[in-house]
Design an enzyme around this catalytic site. Sequence first.
Site, mmCIF file in Angstrom:
data_model
loop_
_atom_site.group_PDB
_atom_site.id
_atom_site.type_symbol
_atom_site.label_atom_id
_atom_site.label_comp_id
_atom_site.label_asym_id
_atom_site.label_seq_id
_atom_site.Cartn_x
_atom_site.Cartn_y
_atom_site.Cartn_z
ATOM 1 N N GLU B 48 0.837 -1.211 0.000
ATOM 2 C CA GLU B 48 0.000 0.000 0.000
ATOM 3 C C GLU B 48 0.869 1.256 0.000
ATOM 4 O OE1 GLU B 48 -3.045 -0.034 -0.508
ATOM 5 O OE2 GLU B 48 -3.800 -1.961 0.182
ATOM 6 N N ASN B 52 1.378 3.951 -3.079
ATOM 7 C CA ASN B 52 1.047 5.367 -2.900
ATOM 8 C C ASN B 52 2.180 6.286 -3.354
ATOM 9 O OD1 ASN B 52 -1.508 4.900 -1.983
ATOM 10 N ND2 ASN B 52 -1.071 5.292 0.175
ATOM 11 N N ARG B 107 -9.205 3.913 -7.806
ATOM 12 C CA ARG B 107 -8.621 3.753 -6.481
ATOM 13 C C ARG B 107 -9.767 3.766 -5.472
ATOM 14 N NH1 ARG B 107 -4.216 2.822 -8.323
ATOM 15 N NH2 ARG B 107 -4.245 1.480 -6.525
HETATM 16 N N1 LIG Z 1 2.949 9.146 -0.862
HETATM 17 C C1 LIG Z 1 1.916 9.993 -1.088
HETATM 18 N N2 LIG Z 1 2.142 11.199 -1.673
HETATM 19 C C2 LIG Z 1 1.120 12.069 -1.926
HETATM 20 N N3 LIG Z 1 -0.185 11.797 -1.607
HETATM 21 C C3 LIG Z 1 -0.467 10.622 -1.015
HETATM 22 C C4 LIG Z 1 0.562 9.659 -0.719
HETATM 23 N N4 LIG Z 1 -0.024 8.604 -0.119
HETATM 24 C C5 LIG Z 1 -1.338 8.876 -0.053
HETATM 25 N N5 LIG Z 1 -1.626 10.100 -0.575
HETATM 26 C C6 LIG Z 1 -2.955 10.753 -0.646
HETATM 27 O O1 LIG Z 1 -3.809 10.113 0.312
HETATM 28 C C7 LIG Z 1 -4.978 9.605 -0.343
HETATM 29 C C8 LIG Z 1 -5.439 8.333 0.353
HETATM 30 O O2 LIG Z 1 -4.470 7.279 0.192
HETATM 31 P P1 LIG Z 1 -4.985 5.777 0.279
HETATM 32 O O3 LIG Z 1 -3.842 4.877 0.014
HETATM 33 O O4 LIG Z 1 -5.712 5.599 1.566
HETATM 34 O O5 LIG Z 1 -6.055 5.680 -0.890
HETATM 35 P P2 LIG Z 1 -5.785 5.666 -2.475
HETATM 36 O O6 LIG Z 1 -4.352 5.411 -2.755
HETATM 37 O O7 LIG Z 1 -6.364 6.904 -3.050
HETATM 38 O O8 LIG Z 1 -6.660 4.396 -2.940
HETATM 39 P P3 LIG Z 1 -6.239 2.845 -2.773
HETATM 40 O O9 LIG Z 1 -5.041 2.796 -1.860
HETATM 41 O O10 LIG Z 1 -7.429 2.193 -2.192
HETATM 42 O O11 LIG Z 1 -5.921 2.375 -4.137
HETATM 43 C C9 LIG Z 1 -4.572 9.436 -1.785
HETATM 44 O O12 LIG Z 1 -5.688 9.478 -2.667
HETATM 45 C C10 LIG Z 1 -3.621 10.611 -2.002
HETATM 46 O O13 LIG Z 1 -4.335 11.804 -2.226
HETATM 47 MG MG LIG Z 2 -3.324 3.866 -1.867
#
Ligand SMILES: Nc1ncnc2c1ncn2[C@@H]1O[C@H](COP(=O)(O)OP(=O)(O)OP(=O)(O)O)[C@@H](O)[C@H]1O
Ligand SMILES: [Mg+2]
Lengths: 100, 144
Positions: B48, B52, B107
């Site tokens: 995860e 990200n 996502r």
């Molecule tokens: N490393 C990162 N850099 C910039 N923004 C991030 C980062 N990690 C997470 N985010 C932000 O936090 C939000 C939530 O992250 P999360 O992993 O919970 O969900 P997601 O990645 O959008 O979906 P999923 O993980 O279910 O595919 C993301 O949509 C993004 O906007």
């Molecule tokens: Mg994610």
Amino acid sequence: MIKTEFENNILTAYLEGELDHDSACRIRQRIDCAARSLRPKTLCLNFEKVSFMDSSGVGLVMGRYRQMKLLGGSLKVTCVPDSIYRIFAMSGLEALGVLR
Amino acid sequence: MKTVNQMRLSFPSKSRNEAFARSAVSSFVTSLDPTLNELNDLKTAVSEAVTNCIVHGYRRQSGTIYIYASVKEDNTLTVKIRDKGVGIEDISKAMEPLFTTSPGEERAGLGFAVMQSFCDRVKVSSQVGRGTTVTLIKRIGANG
Ligand SMILES: Nc1ncnc2c1ncn2[C@@H]1O[C@H](COP(=O)(O)OP(=O)(O)OP(=O)(O)O)[C@@H](O)[C@H]1O
Ligand SMILES: [Mg+2]
């Protein structure tokens, strides 16, 4: 990585191995391509041979749910191993009634 | 408490490295005699955080992802996963289950929720324009 089968208007995709953001992109293309040409009444995603999944798998299932609605069909998800079910349970997918 | 083992990794933000990163961290803890469930939880949480960095941090542009993992005497594993990407403006909002800034890319907004449920603790620090560090803390062999 993925086998498909079409019978009685049901398109079944047998997913295999590790389902992450990397593999989900390729699997999505394969399934959508088959669904668009075959126009199944039901798309069935069989998870029996999936050994690993992260939240990208939830995105894949939700995306196919929307895709099948657009094509006038429905989605079923079957044979989900316990370790993977935990992630589906967090997602609200249970409420859509697609999990078996 | 004393650190008994540690490792560092850095690799380009390509999606094919997601599998490499989670199996590398999982191999690193083998000597702690983890259960299969613990390994699976750890792999999922690392996957995860790394995804990200690739999808959000670097927005699919090329960048480097840094992992530092360490183990303390009491078998507590700490994994820091860092990118030098765009950063997160509102961390508590980003961590809300089902919140995502990329719904169009299929996502689910579950990444942080999964990390939190599969680890004992998750810390996020971030600066807009500088990058993000996610720290996963998990006791290995806690049930054994
Ligand atoms: N490393 C990162 N850099 C910039 N923004 C991030 C980062 N990690 C997470 N985010 C932000 O936090 C939000 C939530 O992250 P999360 O992993 O919970 O969900 P997601 O990645 O959008 O979906 P999923 O993980 O279910 O595919 C993301 O949509 C993004 O906007
Ligand atoms: Mg994610």
